[in-house]
Motif scaffolding. Structure first.
Motif, PDB file in Angstrom:
ATOM      1  N   ILE A   1       0.837  -1.204   0.000  1.00  0.00           N
ATOM      2  CA  ILE A   1       0.000   0.000   0.000  1.00  0.00           C
ATOM      3  C   ILE A   1       0.868   1.249   0.000  1.00  0.00           C
ATOM      4  O   ILE A   1       0.583   2.230  -0.684  1.00  0.00           O
ATOM      5  CB  ILE A   1      -0.950   0.008   1.216  1.00  0.00           C
ATOM      6  CG1 ILE A   1      -1.921  -1.162   1.103  1.00  0.00           C
ATOM      7  CG2 ILE A   1      -1.722   1.304   1.298  1.00  0.00           C
ATOM      8  CD1 ILE A   1      -3.002  -1.158   2.147  1.00  0.00           C
ATOM      9  N   ILE A   2       1.959   1.203   0.763  1.00  0.00           N
ATOM     10  CA  ILE A   2       2.844   2.370   0.828  1.00  0.00           C
ATOM     11  C   ILE A   2       3.466   2.633  -0.545  1.00  0.00           C
ATOM     12  O   ILE A   2       3.437   3.759  -1.046  1.00  0.00           O
ATOM     13  CB  ILE A   2       3.952   2.158   1.890  1.00  0.00           C
ATOM     14  CG1 ILE A   2       3.317   1.954   3.270  1.00  0.00           C
ATOM     15  CG2 ILE A   2       4.896   3.349   1.911  1.00  0.00           C
ATOM     16  CD1 ILE A   2       4.317   1.751   4.387  1.00  0.00           C
ATOM     17  N   VAL A   3       4.019   1.589  -1.169  1.00  0.00           N
ATOM     18  CA  VAL A   3       4.620   1.755  -2.489  1.00  0.00           C
ATOM     19  C   VAL A   3       3.583   2.293  -3.460  1.00  0.00           C
ATOM     20  O   VAL A   3       3.817   3.247  -4.211  1.00  0.00           O
ATOM     21  CB  VAL A   3       5.186   0.420  -3.018  1.00  0.00           C
ATOM     22  CG1 VAL A   3       5.602   0.564  -4.477  1.00  0.00           C
ATOM     23  CG2 VAL A   3       6.367  -0.027  -2.180  1.00  0.00           C
ATOM     24  N   TRP A   4       2.406   1.698  -3.420  1.00  0.00           N
ATOM     25  CA  TRP A   4       1.347   2.069  -4.354  1.00  0.00           C
ATOM     26  C   TRP A   4       0.920   3.522  -4.191  1.00  0.00           C
ATOM     27  O   TRP A   4       0.803   4.267  -5.166  1.00  0.00           O
ATOM     28  CB  TRP A   4       0.160   1.126  -4.157  1.00  0.00           C
ATOM     29  CG  TRP A   4      -0.799   1.247  -5.264  1.00  0.00           C
ATOM     30  CD1 TRP A   4      -1.792   2.156  -5.378  1.00  0.00           C
ATOM     31  CD2 TRP A   4      -0.839   0.446  -6.445  1.00  0.00           C
ATOM     32  NE1 TRP A   4      -2.459   1.968  -6.552  1.00  0.00           N
ATOM     33  CE2 TRP A   4      -1.892   0.933  -7.221  1.00  0.00           C
ATOM     34  CE3 TRP A   4      -0.089  -0.632  -6.894  1.00  0.00           C
ATOM     35  CZ2 TRP A   4      -2.225   0.378  -8.442  1.00  0.00           C
ATOM     36  CZ3 TRP A   4      -0.418  -1.185  -8.104  1.00  0.00           C
ATOM     37  CH2 TRP A   4      -1.472  -0.688  -8.876  1.00  0.00           C
ATOM     38  N   MET A   5       0.702   3.944  -2.948  1.00  0.00           N
ATOM     39  CA  MET A   5       0.279   5.328  -2.712  1.00  0.00           C
ATOM     40  C   MET A   5       1.364   6.306  -3.159  1.00  0.00           C
ATOM     41  O   MET A   5       1.085   7.283  -3.855  1.00  0.00           O
ATOM     42  CB  MET A   5      -0.031   5.545  -1.227  1.00  0.00           C
ATOM     43  CG  MET A   5      -1.384   5.019  -0.804  1.00  0.00           C
ATOM     44  SD  MET A   5      -1.709   5.371   0.931  1.00  0.00           S
ATOM     45  CE  MET A   5      -2.253   7.079   0.849  1.00  0.00           C
ATOM     46  N   LEU A   6       2.614   6.021  -2.760  1.00  0.00           N
ATOM     47  CA  LEU A   6       3.706   6.925  -3.143  1.00  0.00           C
ATOM     48  C   LEU A   6       3.819   7.004  -4.652  1.00  0.00           C
ATOM     49  O   LEU A   6       4.028   8.069  -5.227  1.00  0.00           O
ATOM     50  CB  LEU A   6       5.026   6.446  -2.538  1.00  0.00           C
ATOM     51  CG  LEU A   6       5.170   6.632  -1.030  1.00  0.00           C
ATOM     52  CD1 LEU A   6       6.496   6.067  -0.557  1.00  0.00           C
ATOM     53  CD2 LEU A   6       5.061   8.108  -0.653  1.00  0.00           C
ATOM     54  N   TYR A   7       3.663   5.855  -5.305  1.00  0.00           N
ATOM     55  CA  TYR A   7       3.739   5.815  -6.766  1.00  0.00           C
ATOM     56  C   TYR A   7       2.710   6.765  -7.387  1.00  0.00           C
ATOM     57  O   TYR A   7       3.036   7.561  -8.267  1.00  0.00           O
ATOM     58  CB  TYR A   7       3.532   4.380  -7.248  1.00  0.00           C
ATOM     59  CG  TYR A   7       3.309   4.241  -8.724  1.00  0.00           C
ATOM     60  CD1 TYR A   7       4.365   4.294  -9.621  1.00  0.00           C
ATOM     61  CD2 TYR A   7       2.022   4.048  -9.235  1.00  0.00           C
ATOM     62  CE1 TYR A   7       4.163   4.172 -10.983  1.00  0.00           C
ATOM     63  CE2 TYR A   7       1.807   3.918 -10.588  1.00  0.00           C
ATOM     64  CZ  TYR A   7       2.872   3.983 -11.464  1.00  0.00           C
ATOM     65  OH  TYR A   7       2.660   3.865 -12.811  1.00  0.00           O
ATOM     66  N   THR A   8       1.468   6.715  -6.911  1.00  0.00           N
ATOM     67  CA  THR A   8       0.443   7.586  -7.499  1.00  0.00           C
ATOM     68  C   THR A   8       0.735   9.062  -7.216  1.00  0.00           C
ATOM     69  O   THR A   8       0.455   9.920  -8.041  1.00  0.00           O
ATOM     70  CB  THR A   8      -0.981   7.238  -7.007  1.00  0.00           C
ATOM     71  OG1 THR A   8      -1.023   7.384  -5.589  1.00  0.00           O
ATOM     72  CG2 THR A   8      -1.382   5.841  -7.381  1.00  0.00           C
TER      73      THR A   8
END
Lengths: 288, 276
Positions: free
Chosen positions: B154-161
């Protein structure tokens, strides 16, 4: 344009996250898979050798299996139904002009932030306690016999608790989708004299269909593995033993690791079937 | 064209929405109110709503009896530690996915997400064994690592967006000016992405704070956070509604406040961009 240099740097930067997650996935998964083919009783002799698919057959043929499947499906289905229907209605309501919209939003979202052990215990004692709970007072006030919620209606009670926790999530996501609705289309339909029900059925609902699918998939994955809500209320008794709880009991309570691991493999397969559909939608969105 | 709304309609909306909102919020409100009652008032029939003798006694008793501060501290360490560790590992990964995308980026993102779907109970015993083997059972560091791993996707995904919204040219300009990769990420990207990083930290702190499978199964006494502390109240002894309420209020108050700040990021963080 990305250079060759930055490409190899990028790979290096990604490595820690990828390696950690790969390890987190592969190591325990491999162990579970291995255990599932063994007679493994840590407290009664330990590793007693390979047994082939014995555990898989025994897990499915035990008398507790089908009731646990039914309990799981009832809880997941019940919570989905309640949160989606109420979520859509609430999202439409919250989209309307009103005074204090921001505060109402906060009130509605709040349950999502309550930790599962707290919400389960508060509902169990302060609302569902058959002697001192608020529901008991309410029932007595109307001259009815108080209900033994968690023993007579255990599944319904758990559905109520879990729905209360997940309604905010559904509402918030559906509200986001409602707000992106093209209001001109709605107005055109209104001017053409389309009644409210028709506007809802033919314009709003189709527009929400994708958000609803996403809510269903994400919630299903989380609901399949609810644990704390059962752990602190019924401990799996009174027909509320879900698949997750059954596996937990096999592994940690009766310490039959082989049998529990076979159950775990079933649970992983089940979750993956749901996950595939979710991944497809998410993946499609990444492209745009 | 704005739709004209009569104020009668608006008043009706307000009335219905507030009624429903208060109904949904009621269990929390009732818990907070009950925490200020005496045990006798907490179960009185008919129930008392506001007119009772407000007391802080329950809070004192809970703290005295259970050493609440220790559980609170464990929650802070576990939720905070796992979030910070996750952010440190995720920022470089999200940077490379957002600014140096390759053909495989999408597959890696989706694969990371799929690890989040792994049912915890399916790997309970292996993790349990590994924890015993390394002496991590009932240890805060062990929980920090596990919660970091379950929230890392979730952290990677949020930062990515969030990173995706930052124009790559700015980073390139920094590179042209001779900034090293470390400087580029630390002094150019991170300051620009502060709001996104902050909301990622917030949401993941909340998720870690409320996590109740691993925290219940991998702790006993020393590392037990608030989730486990509350679960210990599940076997009642005598009158305990008011004390249960006080303990519950203390466990959820910090997160309720943080949650109000994070509500806007909730959708982005939990739907992985599938709903906009």
């Amino acid at each position: 344009m990305a250079t060759q240099h930055s490409r190899s740097a990028a790979r290096l930067m990604m490595a820690p996250a990828v390696i950690l997650l790969l390890g987190w996935m592969l190591v325990p998964l491999t162990m579970t898979l291995l255990f599932s083919f063994k007679q493994y009783l840590p407290l009664r002799g330990g590793d007693l050798g390979w047994v082939g698919f014995d555990n898989y057959v025994r897990f499915v043929s035990s008398s507790a299996f089908w009731p646990s499947v039914v309990a799981t499906l009832t809880i997941v289905g019940g919570v989905l139904l309640i949160t989606i229907v109420l979520g859509v209605l609430l999202a439409l309501l919250l989209d309307q002009p009103m005074w204090g919209q921001g505060i109402v939003r906060i009130l509605v979202i709040a349950p999502f932030f309550v930790m599962p052990t707290v919400s389960a215990l508060v509902w169990k004692n302060m609302f569902m306690d058959p002697v001192n709970g608020l529901f008991a007072h309410l029932w007595k006030f109307f001259g009815a016999e108080p209900v033994q919620w968690l023993s007579q209606a255990s599944l319904e009670s758990i559905i109520l608790i879990v729905s209360w926790q997940w309604l905010p999530f559904a509402t918030l996501i559906l509200l986001t989708a409602v707000q992106s609705l093209d209001s001109e289309q709605l107005e055109a339909a209104e001017m053409d004299g389309a009644p409210k029900v028709k506007r809802f059925w033919f314009i709003i609902l189709p527009h929400l269909s994708r958000a609803i699918t996403v809510v269903v998939l994400i919630q299903t994955i989380f609901l399949l593995s609810i644990f704390a809500e059962i752990f602190v209320t019924t401990q799996g008794s009174f027909g509320s033993r879900t698949l997750t709880y059954l596996i937990y009991q096999r592994v940690l309570e009766s310490q039959n690791v082989g049998l529990g691991s076979a159950g775990g493999v079933y649970a992983i397969i089940l979750a993956n079937i749901v996950a595939i559909f979710l991944m497809r939608i998410v993946g499609k969105n990444l492209d745009n | 064209m704005a739709r004209s709304v009569t104020s009668r309609r608006k008043a009706l909306n307000t009335l219905v929405a507030w009624t429903i909102g208060l109904l949904i919020f009621f269990p929390i409100l009732w818990t907070i109110l009950t925490s200020f009652k005496t045990e006798a008032q907490a179960i009185s029939d008919p129930p008392v709503f506001l007119f009772f003798d407000w007391t802080l006694e329950n809070y004192a008793v809970v703290q005295e009896r259970s050493n609440y501060m220790r559980f609170l501290w464990n929650s802070v360490i576990i939720a905070g530690g796992s979030t910070i560790l996750g952010i440190i590992i995720a920022i470089p990964a999200a940077w490379s996915m957002a600014f140096v995308p390759s053909r495989r980026t999408k597959d890696i993102l989706l694969w990371m997400l799929s690890t989040k779907m792994l049912p915890a109970v399916g790997v309970l015993y292996p993790i349990y064994l590994i924890f015993i083997q390394f002496g991590l059972l009932d240890n805060r560091f062990g929980l920090v690592v596990v919660l970091m791993l379950i929230n890392l996707p979730i952290i990677v995904w949020m930062l990515y967006t969030y990173f995706k919204e930052i124009p790559g040219e700015i980073l390139e300009a920094a590179r042209m000016d001779g900034a090293s990769l470390k400087e580029e990420i630390l002094y150019v990207l991170t300051p620009m992405a502060i709001p996104g990083i902050a909301s990622t930290i917030l949401l993941n702190f909340i998720l870690a704070w409320n996590e109740a499978f691993w925290t219940l199964n991998l702790t006993a006494v020393n590392a037990a956070p608030l989730t486990a502390f509350i679960a210990s109240y599940s076997s009642p002894e005598g009158l305990f509604f008011a004390k249960l309420s006080a303990a519950s209020t203390m466990a959820i108050a910090p997160i309720l406040i943080l949650g109000w700040f994070s509500q806007k990021q909730l959708v982005r963080g939990l739907t992985f961009g599938a709903v906009k």
